[in-house]
Scaffold this motif. Structure first.
Motif, PDB file in Angstrom:
ATOM      1  N   TYR A  58     -15.740 -32.075 -27.169  1.00  0.00           N
ATOM      2  CA  TYR A  58     -14.439 -32.465 -26.270  1.00  0.00           C
ATOM      3  C   TYR A  58     -14.882 -32.332 -24.964  1.00  0.00           C
ATOM      4  O   TYR A  58     -14.332 -31.708 -24.213  1.00  0.00           O
ATOM      5  N   PRO A  59     -15.093 -33.516 -24.359  1.00  0.00           N
ATOM      6  CA  PRO A  59     -15.406 -33.804 -22.965  1.00  0.00           C
ATOM      7  C   PRO A  59     -14.091 -33.326 -21.967  1.00  0.00           C
ATOM      8  O   PRO A  59     -14.462 -32.954 -20.808  1.00  0.00           O
ATOM      9  N   THR A  60     -13.064 -33.686 -22.451  1.00  0.00           N
ATOM     10  CA  THR A  60     -11.947 -33.582 -21.848  1.00  0.00           C
ATOM     11  C   THR A  60     -11.074 -32.197 -21.880  1.00  0.00           C
ATOM     12  O   THR A  60      -9.988 -32.075 -21.429  1.00  0.00           O
ATOM     13  N   ALA A  61     -11.669 -31.250 -22.851  1.00  0.00           N
ATOM     14  CA  ALA A  61     -10.771 -30.190 -23.140  1.00  0.00           C
ATOM     15  C   ALA A  61     -10.941 -29.317 -21.909  1.00  0.00           C
ATOM     16  O   ALA A  61     -12.006 -29.250 -20.999  1.00  0.00           O
ATOM     17  N   SER A  62      -9.753 -28.503 -21.824  1.00  0.00           N
ATOM     18  CA  SER A  62      -9.789 -27.506 -20.687  1.00  0.00           C
ATOM     19  C   SER A  62     -10.453 -26.199 -20.966  1.00  0.00           C
ATOM     20  O   SER A  62     -10.692 -25.949 -22.279  1.00  0.00           O
ATOM     21  N   SER A  63     -11.256 -25.693 -20.147  1.00  0.00           N
ATOM     22  CA  SER A  63     -11.833 -24.543 -20.396  1.00  0.00           C
ATOM     23  C   SER A  63     -11.011 -23.427 -20.712  1.00  0.00           C
ATOM     24  O   SER A  63     -11.127 -22.669 -21.527  1.00  0.00           O
ATOM     25  N   ASN A  64      -9.642 -23.435 -20.283  1.00  0.00           N
ATOM     26  CA  ASN A  64      -8.810 -22.595 -20.484  1.00  0.00           C
ATOM     27  C   ASN A  64      -8.230 -22.402 -21.847  1.00  0.00           C
ATOM     28  O   ASN A  64      -8.139 -21.528 -22.551  1.00  0.00           O
ATOM     29  N   THR A  65      -8.532 -23.704 -22.655  1.00  0.00           N
ATOM     30  CA  THR A  65      -8.075 -23.934 -24.029  1.00  0.00           C
ATOM     31  C   THR A  65      -9.259 -22.981 -24.842  1.00  0.00           C
ATOM     32  O   THR A  65      -8.883 -22.262 -25.908  1.00  0.00           O
ATOM     33  N   THR A  66     -10.521 -23.331 -24.464  1.00  0.00           N
ATOM     34  CA  THR A  66     -11.586 -22.541 -24.973  1.00  0.00           C
ATOM     35  C   THR A  66     -11.390 -20.999 -24.768  1.00  0.00           C
ATOM     36  O   THR A  66     -11.669 -20.240 -26.220  1.00  0.00           O
ATOM     37  N   TYR A  67     -11.224 -20.636 -23.764  1.00  0.00           N
ATOM     38  CA  TYR A  67     -10.889 -19.248 -23.453  1.00  0.00           C
ATOM     39  C   TYR A  67      -9.884 -18.581 -24.047  1.00  0.00           C
ATOM     40  O   TYR A  67     -10.119 -17.538 -24.701  1.00  0.00           O
ATOM     41  N   ASN A  68      -8.663 -19.341 -24.125  1.00  0.00           N
ATOM     42  CA  ASN A  68      -7.646 -18.956 -24.889  1.00  0.00           C
ATOM     43  C   ASN A  68      -7.974 -18.662 -26.426  1.00  0.00           C
ATOM     44  O   ASN A  68      -7.651 -17.675 -27.014  1.00  0.00           O
ATOM     45  N   ASN A  69      -8.686 -19.755 -26.985  1.00  0.00           N
ATOM     46  CA  ASN A  69      -8.919 -19.644 -28.299  1.00  0.00           C
ATOM     47  C   ASN A  69      -9.742 -18.526 -28.750  1.00  0.00           C
ATOM     48  O   ASN A  69      -9.676 -17.793 -29.963  1.00  0.00           O
ATOM     49  N   ILE A  70     -10.740 -18.342 -27.910  1.00  0.00           N
ATOM     50  CA  ILE A  70     -11.524 -17.257 -28.172  1.00  0.00           C
ATOM     51  C   ILE A  70     -10.972 -15.966 -27.992  1.00  0.00           C
ATOM     52  O   ILE A  70     -11.135 -15.050 -28.810  1.00  0.00           O
ATOM     53  N   ASN A  71      -9.961 -15.824 -27.234  1.00  0.00           N
ATOM     54  CA  ASN A  71      -9.397 -14.662 -26.941  1.00  0.00           C
ATOM     55  C   ASN A  71      -8.352 -14.319 -28.286  1.00  0.00           C
ATOM     56  O   ASN A  71      -8.126 -13.058 -28.858  1.00  0.00           O
ATOM     57  N   GLU A  72      -7.789 -15.626 -28.653  1.00  0.00           N
ATOM     58  CA  GLU A  72      -7.030 -15.407 -29.908  1.00  0.00           C
ATOM     59  C   GLU A  72      -7.838 -15.107 -31.251  1.00  0.00           C
ATOM     60  O   GLU A  72      -7.246 -14.354 -32.143  1.00  0.00           O
ATOM     61  N   PHE A  73      -9.004 -15.447 -31.286  1.00  0.00           N
ATOM     62  CA  PHE A  73      -9.852 -15.289 -32.436  1.00  0.00           C
ATOM     63  C   PHE A  73     -10.478 -13.719 -32.482  1.00  0.00           C
ATOM     64  O   PHE A  73     -10.641 -13.118 -33.507  1.00  0.00           O
ATOM     65  N   VAL A  74     -10.447 -13.031 -31.261  1.00  0.00           N
ATOM     66  CA  VAL A  74     -10.858 -11.621 -31.091  1.00  0.00           C
ATOM     67  C   VAL A  74      -9.738 -10.963 -31.566  1.00  0.00           C
ATOM     68  O   VAL A  74      -9.699  -9.862 -32.183  1.00  0.00           O
ATOM     69  N   LYS A  75      -8.441 -11.146 -30.967  1.00  0.00           N
ATOM     70  CA  LYS A  75      -7.216 -10.496 -31.654  1.00  0.00           C
ATOM     71  C   LYS A  75      -7.158 -10.748 -33.178  1.00  0.00           C
ATOM     72  O   LYS A  75      -6.743  -9.734 -33.700  1.00  0.00           O
ATOM     73  N   LEU A  76      -7.635 -11.739 -33.623  1.00  0.00           N
ATOM     74  CA  LEU A  76      -7.356 -12.054 -34.950  1.00  0.00           C
ATOM     75  C   LEU A  76      -8.498 -11.186 -35.740  1.00  0.00           C
ATOM     76  O   LEU A  76      -8.524 -11.156 -37.229  1.00  0.00           O
ATOM     77  N   GLY A  77      -9.345 -10.746 -35.003  1.00  0.00           N
ATOM     78  CA  GLY A  77     -10.705 -10.025 -35.930  1.00  0.00           C
ATOM     79  C   GLY A  77     -11.741 -10.990 -36.158  1.00  0.00           C
ATOM     80  O   GLY A  77     -12.726 -10.536 -36.959  1.00  0.00           O
ATOM     81  N   ILE A  78     -11.661 -12.467 -36.012  1.00  0.00           N
ATOM     82  CA  ILE A  78     -12.698 -13.187 -36.404  1.00  0.00           C
ATOM     83  C   ILE A  78     -13.768 -12.935 -35.585  1.00  0.00           C
ATOM     84  O   ILE A  78     -15.139 -13.355 -35.904  1.00  0.00           O
ATOM     85  N   LEU A  79     -13.719 -12.751 -34.126  1.00  0.00           N
ATOM     86  CA  LEU A  79     -14.810 -12.594 -33.254  1.00  0.00           C
ATOM     87  C   LEU A  79     -14.917 -10.951 -32.682  1.00  0.00           C
ATOM     88  O   LEU A  79     -13.758 -10.519 -32.774  1.00  0.00           O
ATOM     89  N   GLU A  80     -15.986 -10.647 -32.477  1.00  0.00           N
ATOM     90  CA  GLU A  80     -16.281  -9.144 -31.810  1.00  0.00           C
ATOM     91  C   GLU A  80     -16.384  -9.891 -30.290  1.00  0.00           C
ATOM     92  O   GLU A  80     -17.461 -10.610 -30.161  1.00  0.00           O
ATOM     93  N   GLU A  81     -16.335  -9.157 -29.396  1.00  0.00           N
ATOM     94  CA  GLU A  81     -16.515  -9.422 -28.046  1.00  0.00           C
ATOM     95  C   GLU A  81     -17.228  -7.967 -27.198  1.00  0.00           C
ATOM     96  O   GLU A  81     -17.008  -6.878 -27.668  1.00  0.00           O
ATOM     97  N   ARG A  82     -18.028  -8.295 -26.284  1.00  0.00           N
ATOM     98  CA  ARG A  82     -18.470  -7.088 -25.509  1.00  0.00           C
ATOM     99  C   ARG A  82     -18.680  -7.814 -24.100  1.00  0.00           C
ATOM    100  O   ARG A  82     -18.880  -8.879 -23.843  1.00  0.00           O
ATOM    101  N   ASN A  83     -18.666  -6.985 -23.157  1.00  0.00           N
ATOM    102  CA  ASN A  83     -18.747  -7.267 -21.732  1.00  0.00           C
ATOM    103  C   ASN A  83     -19.904  -6.594 -21.471  1.00  0.00           C
ATOM    104  O   ASN A  83     -20.304  -5.376 -21.313  1.00  0.00           O
ATOM    105  N   ASP A  84     -21.092  -7.490 -20.879  1.00  0.00           N
ATOM    106  CA  ASP A  84     -22.427  -6.874 -20.435  1.00  0.00           C
ATOM    107  C   ASP A  84     -22.445  -7.190 -18.995  1.00  0.00           C
ATOM    108  O   ASP A  84     -22.908  -8.427 -18.549  1.00  0.00           O
ATOM    109  N   ASP A  85     -22.227  -6.577 -18.010  1.00  0.00           N
ATOM    110  CA  ASP A  85     -22.479  -6.451 -16.666  1.00  0.00           C
ATOM    111  C   ASP A  85     -21.614  -7.679 -16.179  1.00  0.00           C
ATOM    112  O   ASP A  85     -22.091  -8.681 -15.395  1.00  0.00           O
TER     113      ASP A  85
END
Length: 152
Positions: A58-85
């Motif tokens: 999706y070349p015209t997609a907003s990066s914010n949309t991707t980041y927001n969707n990832i955040n929502e997937f984490v909240k739903l338990g679909i994704l696990e996240e970690r912060n490495d440095d």
């Protein structure tokens, strides 16, 4: 049932079912993101790399949309996240039935191995009568395959 015993289509369908049962709309962009991330149930991928992939589709997609969707997937338990440095990474949930679990990270081959949840962790930690609310257990070292390669 553990996610590593499922094929890619079954992993994807588990995520789709969670999405359908959530307040979020099921959009083509979210389904594409889910489909891409099912390949990352045994390793983490940086959110930056996920965003790059989504821009190829999706070349015209907003990066914010991707980041927001990832955040929502984490909240739903679909994704696990970690912060490495300071670098945020995600992986597809490796066990939807056992959200409390830890991970072993191989520092050589970068494989991620799940450490089973509550009862096993309680026993290993000597905390049999404790009830966990959140588990953030990360162990780093060489996996069995890399140790075996080292011995040769």
């Amino acid at each position: 049932m553990q996610i590593e015993n499922l094929n890619t289509n079954e992993k994807y369908q588990k995520g789709v079912n969670i999405l359908k049962n959530s307040p979020l709309r099921v959009t083509q962009q979210r389904l594409t993101l889910l489909a891409y991330l099912t390949d990352f149930s045994e390793e983490y991928i940086t959110v930056t790399n996920v965003n790059r992939y989504m821009h190829t589709v999706y070349p015209t997609a907003s990066s914010n949309t991707t980041y927001n969707n990832i955040n929502e997937f984490v909240k739903l338990g679909i994704l696990e996240e970690r912060n490495d440095d300071g670098q945020l990474s995600v992986k597809y949930q490796c066990d939807f039935n056992q959200i409390h679990h830890g991970h072993f990270f191989c520092t050589r081959c970068h494989r991620v191995i799940k450490i089973n949840g509550d009862k096993e962790l309680n026993k290993v930690l000597g905390m049999d009568n404790f009830q966990f609310q959140t588990v953030n257990l990360e162990i780093f070292g060489l996996c069995d395959q890399c140790v075996q390669k080292n011995a040769k």
